[in-house]
Design an enzyme around this catalytic site. Structure first.
Site, mmCIF file in Angstrom:
data_model
loop_
_atom_site.group_PDB
_atom_site.id
_atom_site.type_symbol
_atom_site.label_atom_id
_atom_site.label_comp_id
_atom_site.label_asym_id
_atom_site.label_seq_id
_atom_site.Cartn_x
_atom_site.Cartn_y
_atom_site.Cartn_z
ATOM 1 N N CYS A 95 0.822 -1.219 0.000
ATOM 2 C CA CYS A 95 0.000 0.000 0.000
ATOM 3 C C CYS A 95 0.850 1.261 0.000
ATOM 4 C CB CYS A 95 -0.937 0.004 1.193
ATOM 5 S SG CYS A 95 -2.083 -1.374 1.179
ATOM 6 N N HIS A 130 -9.469 3.352 -2.235
ATOM 7 C CA HIS A 130 -8.117 2.838 -1.978
ATOM 8 C C HIS A 130 -7.606 2.011 -3.150
ATOM 9 C CE1 HIS A 130 -4.617 1.377 -0.085
ATOM 10 N NE2 HIS A 130 -5.112 0.383 0.614
#
Ligand SMILES: [Zn+2]
Lengths: 149, 380
Positions: free
Chosen positions: B80, B324
């Site tokens: 991430c 996201h």
């Protein structure tokens, strides 16, 4: 007693199972500073000693935290209780906890249990591990296991 | 060494873009950043592309679309934190005086790769016993709630706040506000976390143009924002189990960034942090030293972390509200910081914003307290 001979081996090499179906988790120990690691490490992260010793870990611990998994990958039958178990060597092991969700408590004593745990890619049953309430701790065992068998 | 500035930013809307592919999203974001900087693209000397699941040479496929042939490009995978790591590589190239103008972008088309929650690599021994990413944060949530007496209702205030911020951001995936009751009644995922505690599966891309101070004076048009620090750490293997209600990795990365920027946590005015799950936002801001340990949910209750509050957290809507798309996430955080610091925050504008912080943390490896963590500090 379940015997191991009918079962494919558990894939991650962190579990030692005897032909009698007993066994223990495998970690590494630093011969210099005494630190234990699970999963096994090649080099001690505290003192950088190499060639750590492969050791069997304790089969009793306490529940540090847990969750009830309601959505998972194929192969796991939901819901199941999953938790981190602190062992006396100072390692924390993730495992399914063989306890009903409403009986799980942070700090409860647990014992390692070698038992059927899912299937390999060819559909052969595998042996794996869970932790279950320590004998005499008063918590019940669950009705259902949490992996497709 | 050169000081580093951001002179151009751009991003796509974050959403489920069923009718588009990752190259089209990446191209839109890169062109928007070049246009925002009012830059001749021939001045770009190098590029870094952050993504996780977009396949071999994905960044080069975007460069081919925007007429940037021949320059060096590296694709960066760091879970991430991939997009934030791409920005850090650009920052390092400029600090090292190898380049004056560098493009950093991040992109992800996740809906074509995943249907449900992301899971750790299947060879991971923790994944083999049934760990899921929501499960990781659910266990941390239970420990945090037990130690600090946090209620389930208090935890729900985080997605409620971030969805309210997202409703003011036209580029956010979610445009509607939600109530605490909706969070508590949404589908259970990993107890105590429910669906609305989890960031969604998203597609999107974001890009920034990073330059030296000399190039910023020449090309920045008076709008350049300083990238005062861009720090990266990986999780450590702890010889003793550590607390799951506090993040040593976030704390160590932040300390490095504060030192490099010469900025104290008290000087930070607002932050974009990696709220992949509701509990994650509390762990991040307390690890960053922006709120005291165990105090964040009380601050959220008082409105301190909302737009208009003392220390707005995730003014863009965060991962919970804006979406996201892994590789794009860290770059989009810097896009929001730059817009706020320029005074281009529109309905979300934070008054007197002079110092902003962006934090990403991602990945899972057994026995390690988080894989990759980045902290970036931007100043006006
Ligand atoms: Zn050692």
């Amino acid at each position: 007693m379940t015997t191991a001979t009918n079962y494919a081996s558990f894939k991650p090499a962190v579990l030692h199972v005897t032909p009698e179906g007993t066994g223990h988790l495998i970690g590494t120990r630093c011969p210099t500073c005494g630190a234990h690691f699970f999963p096994p490490r090649a080099v001690c992260s505290r003192c950088l000693t190499e060639d750590l010793q492969t050791v069997g870990l304790s089969d009793a611990g306490t529940l540090y935290t847990f969750t009830v998994i309601h959505q998972s990958t194929p192969g796991f039958q939901i819901p199941y209780v999953l938790g981190y178990v602190d062992l006396p060597e100072g390692v924390r092991v993730l495992a399914q906890i063989g306890v009903a969700a409403e009986q799980a408590r942070i700090g409860m004593p647990l014992d390692l249990s070698i038992e059927p745990f899912g299937e390999d890619k060819d559909g052969n049953p595998m042996l794996g591990y869970r932790f279950r309430p320590a004998r005499g701790s008063g918590a019940g065992t669950p009705a259902a296991a949490s992996v497709k068998e | 060494m050169n000081d580093v500035y951001v002179i151009g930013v751009g991003m796509t809307r974050f959403a489920k873009h069923a009718d588009r592919d990752v190259v089209s999203l990446g191209t839109e974001a890169v062109r928007a950043a070049i246009k925002d900087a009012n830059l001749d693209p021939r001045r770009i000397e190098a590029a870094y592309c952050g993504h996780v699941f977009q396949g071999m040479a994905a960044g080069q496929r975007v460069l081919a679309q925007v007429g940037l042939a021949g320059i060096p490009l590296a694709n960066v995978e760091n879970a991430c934190s991939s997009g934030a790591t791409a920005i850090r590589e650009a920052y390092l190239a400029i600090r090292a005086q190898e380049c004056e103008v560098v493009l950093a972008f991040g992109m992800e088309h996740l809906t074509s790769k995943f249907k449900g929650a992301l899971t750790p690599d299947e060879d991971d021994p923790e994944a083999a016993v049934g760990l899921t990413m929501p499960g990781v944060y659910a266990m941390r949530a239970r420990r945090y709630m037990e130690e600090y007496g946090t209620t389930r209702e208090q935890l729900a205030l985080i997605p409620v706040k971030n969805r309210a911020h997202a409703a003011l951001n036209p580029l956010a995936q979610f445009q509607d506000r939600i109530a605490v009751k909706q969070v508590l009644e949404s589908r259970p995922i990993a107890d105590p976390l429910r669906l609305l505690d989890c960031s969604p599966i998203s597609d999107g891309a974001a890009a920034v143009i990073v330059t030296s101070d000399a190039a910023a004076r020449r090309l920045g048009g008076g709008r350049a924002i300083r990238l005062a620090a861009s720090s990266l750490r990986t999780g450590s293997v702890e010889p003793e189990p550590t607390s799951m209600s506090f993040e040593p990795l976030t704390h160590a990365t932040a300390r490095d960034a504060y030192e490099r920027a010469g900025i104290a946590p008290e000087e930070v005015g607002f932050a974009e942090v990696h709220d992949c799950f509701s509990i994650a936002e509390a762990l991040r801001v307390e690890g960053l030293g922006l709120f005291g340990r165990g105090e964040y949910l009380l601050a959220v209750e008082r409105g301190d972390a909302s737009l208009g509050g003392r220390m707005p957290v995730n003014p863009s809507g965060g991962l919970l509200g804006k979406g996201h798309p892994l590789g794009a996430t860290g770059v989009a955080q810097v896009v929001e910081l730059v817009r706020q610091l320029r005074g281009e925050g529109a309905e979300r504008q934070i008054e007197n914003a002079t110092v902003g912080l962006a934090h990403c943390r991602g990945g899972k490896a057994a026995g390690v307290d988080g894989a990759a963590c980045t902290v970036q500090i931007l100043t006006r």
